[in-house]
Design a protein around this motif. Sequence first.
Motif, PDB file in Angstrom:
ATOM      1  N   LYS A  83      -9.153 -15.745  10.709  1.00  9.86           N
ATOM      2  CA  LYS A  83      -8.769 -14.535   9.988  1.00  9.86           C
ATOM      3  C   LYS A  83      -9.205 -13.284  10.745  1.00  9.86           C
ATOM      4  O   LYS A  83     -10.193 -13.310  11.482  1.00  9.86           O
ATOM      5  N   ILE A  84      -8.450 -12.214  10.536  1.00 17.69           N
ATOM      6  CA  ILE A  84      -8.893 -10.892  10.983  1.00 17.69           C
ATOM      7  C   ILE A  84      -8.716  -9.925   9.826  1.00 17.69           C
ATOM      8  O   ILE A  84      -7.957 -10.175   8.889  1.00 17.69           O
ATOM      9  N   LYS A  85      -9.443  -8.825   9.900  1.00 19.73           N
ATOM     10  CA  LYS A  85      -9.333  -7.793   8.877  1.00 19.73           C
ATOM     11  C   LYS A  85      -8.706  -6.548   9.493  1.00 19.73           C
ATOM     12  O   LYS A  85      -9.111  -6.110  10.571  1.00 19.73           O
ATOM     13  N   ILE A  86      -7.714  -5.993   8.786  1.00 14.30           N
ATOM     14  CA  ILE A  86      -7.100  -4.743   9.232  1.00 14.30           C
ATOM     15  C   ILE A  86      -7.379  -3.665   8.185  1.00 14.30           C
ATOM     16  O   ILE A  86      -7.334  -3.920   6.981  1.00 14.30           O
ATOM     17  N   GLY A  87      -7.720  -2.488   8.652  1.00 14.39           N
ATOM     18  CA  GLY A  87      -8.077  -1.400   7.763  1.00 14.39           C
ATOM     19  C   GLY A  87      -7.077  -0.257   7.817  1.00 14.39           C
ATOM     20  O   GLY A  87      -6.313  -0.119   8.784  1.00 14.39           O
ATOM     21  N   PHE A  88      -7.090   0.570   6.781  1.00 13.30           N
ATOM     22  CA  PHE A  88      -6.164   1.704   6.681  1.00 13.30           C
ATOM     23  C   PHE A  88      -6.910   2.929   6.181  1.00 13.30           C
ATOM     24  O   PHE A  88      -7.782   2.834   5.306  1.00 13.30           O
ATOM     25  N   LEU A  97       0.846  -1.194   0.000  1.00 18.17           N
ATOM     26  CA  LEU A  97       0.000   0.000   0.000  1.00 18.17           C
ATOM     27  C   LEU A  97       0.884   1.247   0.000  1.00 18.17           C
ATOM     28  O   LEU A  97       1.910   1.273   0.679  1.00 18.17           O
ATOM     29  N   VAL A  98       0.472   2.272  -0.753  1.00 27.23           N
ATOM     30  CA  VAL A  98       1.188   3.547  -0.753  1.00 27.23           C
ATOM     31  C   VAL A  98       0.191   4.689  -0.597  1.00 27.23           C
ATOM     32  O   VAL A  98      -0.969   4.588  -1.007  1.00 27.23           O
ATOM     33  N   ALA A  99       0.660   5.762  -0.001  1.00 26.13           N
ATOM     34  CA  ALA A  99      -0.133   6.986   0.136  1.00 26.13           C
ATOM     35  C   ALA A  99       0.372   8.031  -0.853  1.00 26.13           C
ATOM     36  O   ALA A  99       1.536   8.006  -1.255  1.00 26.13           O
ATOM     37  N   PHE A 100      -0.495   8.948  -1.237  1.00 23.58           N
ATOM     38  CA  PHE A 100      -0.072  10.098  -2.031  1.00 23.58           C
ATOM     39  C   PHE A 100       0.692  11.059  -1.123  1.00 23.58           C
ATOM     40  O   PHE A 100       0.249  11.372  -0.019  1.00 23.58           O
ATOM     41  N   GLY A 157      -8.353  -0.781 -20.736  1.00 23.34           N
ATOM     42  CA  GLY A 157      -9.599  -0.055 -20.930  1.00 23.34           C
ATOM     43  C   GLY A 157     -10.500   0.006 -19.716  1.00 23.34           C
ATOM     44  O   GLY A 157     -11.571   0.623 -19.756  1.00 23.34           O
ATOM     45  N   GLN A 158     -10.094  -0.619 -18.617  1.00 23.99           N
ATOM     46  CA  GLN A 158     -10.892  -0.628 -17.398  1.00 23.99           C
ATOM     47  C   GLN A 158     -10.311   0.351 -16.371  1.00 23.99           C
ATOM     48  O   GLN A 158      -9.100   0.384 -16.156  1.00 23.99           O
ATOM     49  N   LYS A 159     -11.170   1.134 -15.741  1.00 21.45           N
ATOM     50  CA  LYS A 159     -10.737   2.084 -14.719  1.00 21.45           C
ATOM     51  C   LYS A 159     -10.985   1.521 -13.326  1.00 21.45           C
ATOM     52  O   LYS A 159     -12.087   1.033 -13.048  1.00 21.45           O
ATOM     53  N   GLU A 160      -9.949   1.580 -12.500  1.00 20.46           N
ATOM     54  CA  GLU A 160     -10.037   1.099 -11.123  1.00 20.46           C
ATOM     55  C   GLU A 160      -9.756   2.275 -10.192  1.00 20.46           C
ATOM     56  O   GLU A 160      -8.648   2.808 -10.161  1.00 20.46           O
ATOM     57  N   ALA A 161     -10.754   2.702  -9.445  1.00 26.16           N
ATOM     58  CA  ALA A 161     -10.648   3.908  -8.617  1.00 26.16           C
ATOM     59  C   ALA A 161      -9.714   3.691  -7.434  1.00 26.16           C
ATOM     60  O   ALA A 161      -9.653   2.606  -6.855  1.00 26.16           O
ATOM     61  N   VAL A 162      -8.980   4.753  -7.075  1.00 26.70           N
ATOM     62  CA  VAL A 162      -8.216   4.774  -5.827  1.00 26.70           C
ATOM     63  C   VAL A 162      -9.221   4.959  -4.693  1.00 26.70           C
ATOM     64  O   VAL A 162      -9.973   5.932  -4.673  1.00 26.70           O
ATOM     65  N   GLU A 163      -9.241   4.029  -3.753  1.00 29.19           N
ATOM     66  CA  GLU A 163     -10.230   4.054  -2.686  1.00 29.19           C
ATOM     67  C   GLU A 163      -9.814   4.987  -1.547  1.00 29.19           C
ATOM     68  O   GLU A 163      -8.634   5.285  -1.372  1.00 29.19           O
ATOM     69  N   GLU A 164     -10.797   5.400  -0.771  1.00 31.19           N
ATOM     70  CA  GLU A 164     -10.534   6.239   0.401  1.00 31.19           C
ATOM     71  C   GLU A 164      -9.995   5.406   1.562  1.00 31.19           C
ATOM     72  O   GLU A 164      -9.331   5.943   2.460  1.00 31.19           O
ATOM     73  N   THR A 165     -10.302   4.124   1.573  1.00 34.32           N
ATOM     74  CA  THR A 165      -9.824   3.226   2.626  1.00 34.32           C
ATOM     75  C   THR A 165      -9.301   1.948   1.985  1.00 34.32           C
ATOM     76  O   THR A 165      -9.529   1.701   0.787  1.00 34.32           O
ATOM     77  N   PHE A 166      -8.616   1.142   2.796  1.00 34.66           N
ATOM     78  CA  PHE A 166      -8.048  -0.112   2.292  1.00 34.66           C
ATOM     79  C   PHE A 166      -8.206  -1.178   3.374  1.00 34.66           C
ATOM     80  O   PHE A 166      -7.990  -0.897   4.559  1.00 34.66           O
TER      81      PHE A 166
END
Length: 505
Positions: free
Chosen positions: A175-180, A107-110, A155-164
């Motif tokens: 399993k567990i889920k971790i968010g960013f 994962l990278v941030a702007f 030809g397909q657009k994949e949006a940069v999401e606000e969360t990950f």
Amino acid sequence: MKTFKTFFLLTILIFFSSCTKDDNKIDFTFLQINDVYEIAPIQGGEFGGMARVETVHQQLLQENPNTMLFLAGDFLNPSLLGTIKVDGKRVKGKQMVEVMNAMNFDLVAFGNHEFDVSQKELQQRLNESNFPWISANVKLKTKEVAIPFYKEKNGQKEAVEETFIKEISDKDGTKIKIGFISVTLPSNLKDYVAYDNMFVKARASYAAIKDSVDVVFGLTHVKIANDKRIAKLIPDLPLIMGGHEHTNSLDTIGNVLITKADANAKTAYIHKISYNKKTKKTKVISELKEINSSVKKDQKVAAIVNKWQTILISKIKEIIPNSDEVIFSAKTPLDGRDTPVRSQQTNLGKLITSAMSFAFDDQVDAALVNGGSIRIDDQLRGNITPIDIFRVLPYGGDIVKVAIKGRLLKRVLDYGQLAAGTGAYLHRHNVTLQEKDWFVGGEKINPNKTYTVAFSDYLLKGFDIPFLSDKNKEVLSVYHPKETELGFDIRKAVVAYLKQKKNAN
């Protein structure tokens, strides 16, 4: 004997029971870097280098497959490599994306410097990247409305999401889920970029994700004061991995840990994290690791770095043959970070302007360069080579010797001082400001006197200071050095000046 066998079997049973017992914890590791512009080692090869970072990454993966690699913004620009042309196009961060793809960033941030490049160039880098980007507060401006940045492939657009969200597995298969969440400071205003309020978006993105995951972390590129405010607004974040300041730091606000590594991967943060599935508590143990010559280079990544370095060095050797020669040793760091060089006279700015005077055998009254010409956004420490100077001044250009009236010189200096915080701020040699008066060589500027001043050629084009050009009637003459002269390339002048200083010592 029966008693012994029974005891032995019980011992074995207890042992295996303890091995399979769920301790309610799941462990995972984050490897964090930020503000990385150079793919190769810097400072004479002593520090940094993405191939070394990848070695650390692979070692951590061996220890724990639940290891994630992050970059907290600023990697497409500035860099010396980014300024050169390959196949007729400026590189503009293409080398970084190629290396980062090979390293499998999670994962990278702007960062603010991602918007130094044009919209077209940024779109190309997004399309080329195999890793996910994240941002809650930067959007792409269109004629109608601001929309998320996106990758376009086939030809397909994949949006940069606000969360990950990332799902990781425990050793027993649970399993567990971790968010960013992520925000970027609005310090690089471009026509194609829309910035939402970072604090509002940080809280909103956290609220949107918190009930879908077990724990949320921050990946930001803002000032440390902003990170601290975010930590107060969202006190349940165990960790904010940040960037922007370029020097390592570790701060704690309440229960929130905020970490930043040194620029150009001189250091990296290793976060060992343990999440308790029963108590829902998260424990973070952070270690700042120096990335130096003791760390071996990963061969796969090193091959890509070497390819780009070969291209770079061939370009530099067209100007300076011995590009890897140690020309100076900086015991005190030479400060070329963006904020200082655009707002105050730094030791690097003084050095450059002294070199400009040196290029004319110090037969000038003063020397001036705009802070925006210094593009390294870093500090130089230890052994310095010509490559480092090219990193500082990637665009080169000649040093012009100008006969200028004192009245205009004063206007230029006043303008540069008022422009503090922008690229038009002026670094000076043999010029001082005492209260409201400017002095050259210890004497107050005489409006009617003619002064001989060394300028960077960029300054005389009127881009930063609109009234300063060879068209101004108070610019009496302009001398452009010949190709055989030191002033023909400002970088050659700085290299020669540093070599002279080194030999003098």
